[in-house]
Design an enzyme around this catalytic site. Structure first.
Site, PDB file in Angstrom:
ATOM      1  N   THR A 143     -29.853   4.056   7.370  1.00  0.00           N
ATOM      2  CA  THR A 143     -30.286   5.482   6.856  1.00  0.00           C
ATOM      3  C   THR A 143     -29.363   5.779   5.238  1.00  0.00           C
ATOM      4  O   THR A 143     -29.852   5.079   4.236  1.00  0.00           O
ATOM      5  CB  THR A 143     -29.799   6.456   7.777  1.00  0.00           C
ATOM      6  OG1 THR A 143     -28.433   6.150   8.397  1.00  0.00           O
ATOM      7  CG2 THR A 143     -30.862   6.386   9.011  1.00  0.00           C
ATOM      8  N   GLY A 168     -24.808   2.143  10.432  1.00  0.00           N
ATOM      9  CA  GLY A 168     -23.977   3.177  10.845  1.00  0.00           C
ATOM     10  C   GLY A 168     -22.943   3.167   9.983  1.00  0.00           C
ATOM     11  O   GLY A 168     -22.389   2.280   9.381  1.00  0.00           O
ATOM     12  N   VAL A 169     -22.740   4.428   9.395  1.00  0.00           N
ATOM     13  CA  VAL A 169     -21.856   4.588   8.204  1.00  0.00           C
ATOM     14  C   VAL A 169     -21.017   6.156   8.397  1.00  0.00           C
ATOM     15  O   VAL A 169     -19.874   6.330   7.959  1.00  0.00           O
ATOM     16  CB  VAL A 169     -22.260   4.715   6.687  1.00  0.00           C
ATOM     17  CG1 VAL A 169     -22.811   3.161   6.384  1.00  0.00           C
ATOM     18  CG2 VAL A 169     -23.432   5.508   6.745  1.00  0.00           C
ATOM     19  N   THR A 178     -21.657   2.556  19.503  1.00  0.00           N
ATOM     20  CA  THR A 178     -21.911   3.423  18.435  1.00  0.00           C
ATOM     21  C   THR A 178     -22.950   3.031  17.710  1.00  0.00           C
ATOM     22  O   THR A 178     -23.650   2.204  17.945  1.00  0.00           O
ATOM     23  CB  THR A 178     -20.450   2.848  17.585  1.00  0.00           C
ATOM     24  OG1 THR A 178     -20.878   1.820  16.679  1.00  0.00           O
ATOM     25  CG2 THR A 178     -19.287   2.610  17.972  1.00  0.00           C
TER      26      THR A 178
END
Length: 387
Positions: A143, A168-169, A178
Site C-alpha cells: 500500500t 506494513g508501514v 501485525t
C-alpha cells in the site's frame, strides 16, 4: 528474483483497485496442506480476518488471496458477502474448495470492494497459475510501502526453504500479529508442529514491532506449506522461520511511514520476558523518544521517562537502571560535551540501538523490539491518506 519455495505458484495482477500497480495476488500450493495463522484482536476486525480464522480451524489451506488498497472493513454483512464471493470465484478457477482458501485485505477502511472490477479480475485467474516470483507477489500486496519486502532462508542443510513477503508501514502496534505477512515453506511438517513453531516465532518478531501504536483491523500473519521438499528437523524449521520473520520485521519497522531511522530497543535484567517487552515497547512507542532520534538529540532523559511510565512495575528501581545509546552508557554515568556530540552523530545513522538494563534483583528477562523515528513525513502521509 526470489523464487517461491517448491510446490507454490502465484498469480499477480491489477484488477483496478490501484491506478497504476498490481493489487491482486493469489498464492497456491498443490492442495490443502498444513497452515497456521495469527491475527489481530481488534474489535473491528474485517471479514478477511474472520473468514481466514474460520478456514484455518482444521489447520489446512491450499492458498491465500490478497486484495491490496482496500481493507473491506466496517462494511457490515455485505462486506463479508463480497469477500466470500471473491473466494468462490478464485476457488472455481483453480479447482479447490473456497473454504480451503484464506483471504487478506489491506488499505482504506469503510469502503466496499469495487465488486464489478473484482469479479472481472478474479475471473481471469489462471486455472493453473505458473508464477514463481516472490518479489512480484510482494509488490502486489503493497500500500504505502516504499519497496517490496521479501526474505528467504534455507532450512538446515537440506533443500527445504522458507520465503516470506510482507507489507506494513503504518497502523502497526500488534495485539497478536501485525500488518500482512505471508510465509511459505516447502518443508513437510505436521499441523501441530507448524502452528506451535510459527506462534513462537511471531511472538518474538512481528509482535515486537511498532510504528505508531495503532492496531490495524486487518493484521494477518500466516504460514503455508507445500511439503514438496520433504521433512526437516523441528528446530531447523523454527530457526529458518525466525530468520525470515525477523528480517521482515526489521524491514517493516525501517519502512514506517515517513521513517528515516530504524530503532531497536533491547531490554535486559527484567523480572521476566513480559516485563522486558513491556518496557521496551514503552520506549519505542514514545513520541518524545522517536522525535529525539529523528533530531539526532541524545536526550536520554526521554528514555528514563518512558521506563518510568511503567508505573505498575514497582520492582524497577531507578538506582539500578543502566541506559545506553549503542554501546555508550548515558545513565547513570554522565556524558560530557564531546560524548554528546559523538552520540548525536551516532543518532544520524540509519539504525539506532537503545540498550537498557533494568537491574531487577535476580532478573533474567530480556526482549528486543523494533520501531522507527517520527517525522513530518508521517504526518503528511496520514493527513492525506484518503484524499
Amino acid at each position: 528474483m526470489t523464487s517461491l519455495p517448491s510446490g507454490f505458484h502465484c498469480h499477480v495482477a491489477n484488477i483496478g483497485i490501484k491506478d497504476d500497480s498490481d493489487d491482486f495476488v493469489v498464492l497456491l500450493a498443490d492442495g490443502p496442506r498444513p497452515a497456521s495463522g495469527v491475527f489481530t484482536r481488534s474489535l473491528f476486525a474485517g471479514p478477511s480476518v474472520e473468514i481466514s480464522r474460520e478456514h484455518l480451524a482444521d489447520g489446512l489451506a491450499c492458498g491465500i488471496v490478497v486484495v491490496s488498497k482496500n481493507a473491506n472493513v466496517a462494511n457490515g454483512p455485505v462486506g463479508r458477502d463480497d469477500a466470500l464471493e471473491l473466494l468462490e470465484i478464485v476457488a472455481g478457477r483453480v479447482g479447490c474448495d473456497a473454504d480451503q482458501l484464506l483471504i487478506a485485505s489491506t488499505g482504506v477502511i469503510g469502503r466496499r470492494y469495487p465488486m464489478d472490477r473484482v469479479r472481472a479480475g478474479a475471473r481471469l485467474t489462471p486455472a493453473e497459475p505458473t508464477g514463481t516470483d516472490a518479489d512480484a507477489a510482494a509488490r502486489g500486496i503493497m500500500t504505502t510501502d516504499t519497496h517490496p519486502k521479501v526474505a528467504e532462508a534455507s532450512i538446515g542443510e537440506g533443500p527445504a526453504r522458507v520465503v516470506g513477503i510482507a507489507k506494513g508501514v503504518g497502523m502497526i502496534e500488534p495485539d497478536m500479529a501485525t500488518m500482512i505477512a505471508i510465509v511459505l515453506t516447502d518443508a513437510d511438517v505436521d499441523r501441530a508442529t507448524l502452528d506451535a513453531r510459527f506462534r513462537a516465532v511471531v511472538d518474538r518478531t512481528f509482535n515486537c514491532v511498532s510504528v505508531d501504536t495503532d492496531t490495524s483491523t486487518s493484521d494477518t500473519a500466516v504460514v503455508l506449506t507445500s511439503g514438496a521438499a520433504g521433512p526437516v528437523a523441528d528446530d531447523d524449521l523454527e530457526a529458518a522461520l525466525y530468520g525470515v520473520c525477523l528480517a521482515l520485521t526489521k524491514m517493516i519497522a525501517a519502512d514506517g511511514e515517513g521513517a528515516e531511522t530504524l530503532i531497536e530497543v533491547r531490554v535486559a535484567g527484567a523480572r521476566d520476558d513480559a516485563q522486558a517487552k513491556r518496557v521496551a515497547k514503552a520506549i519505542v512507542n514514545s513520541p518524545l523518544v522517536k522525535t529525539a532520534v529523528h533530531g539526532a538529540d541524545p536526550n536520554w532523559g526521554r528514555i528514563a521517562m518512558a521506563i518510568g511510565k511503567c508505573s505498575d512495575d514497582t520492582d524497577i528501581d531507578q538506582e539500578r537502571v543502566v541506559i545506553r545509546f549503542g554501546v555508550d552508557e548515558v545513565y547513570p554515568s554522565r556524558v560530557d560535551e564531546d560524548g554528546l556530540a559523538r552520540l548525536s552523530e551516532y543518532l544520524r545513522g540509519d539504525e539506532v540501538l537503545i540498550d537498557v538494563d533494568l537491574g531487577v534483583t535476580a532478573g533474567s528477562g530480556t526482549a528486543a523490539v523494533w520501531g522507527c523515528d517520527l517525522t513530518d513525513g508521517y504526518v503528511r502521509i496520514n493527513a492525506e491518506y484518503t484524499t
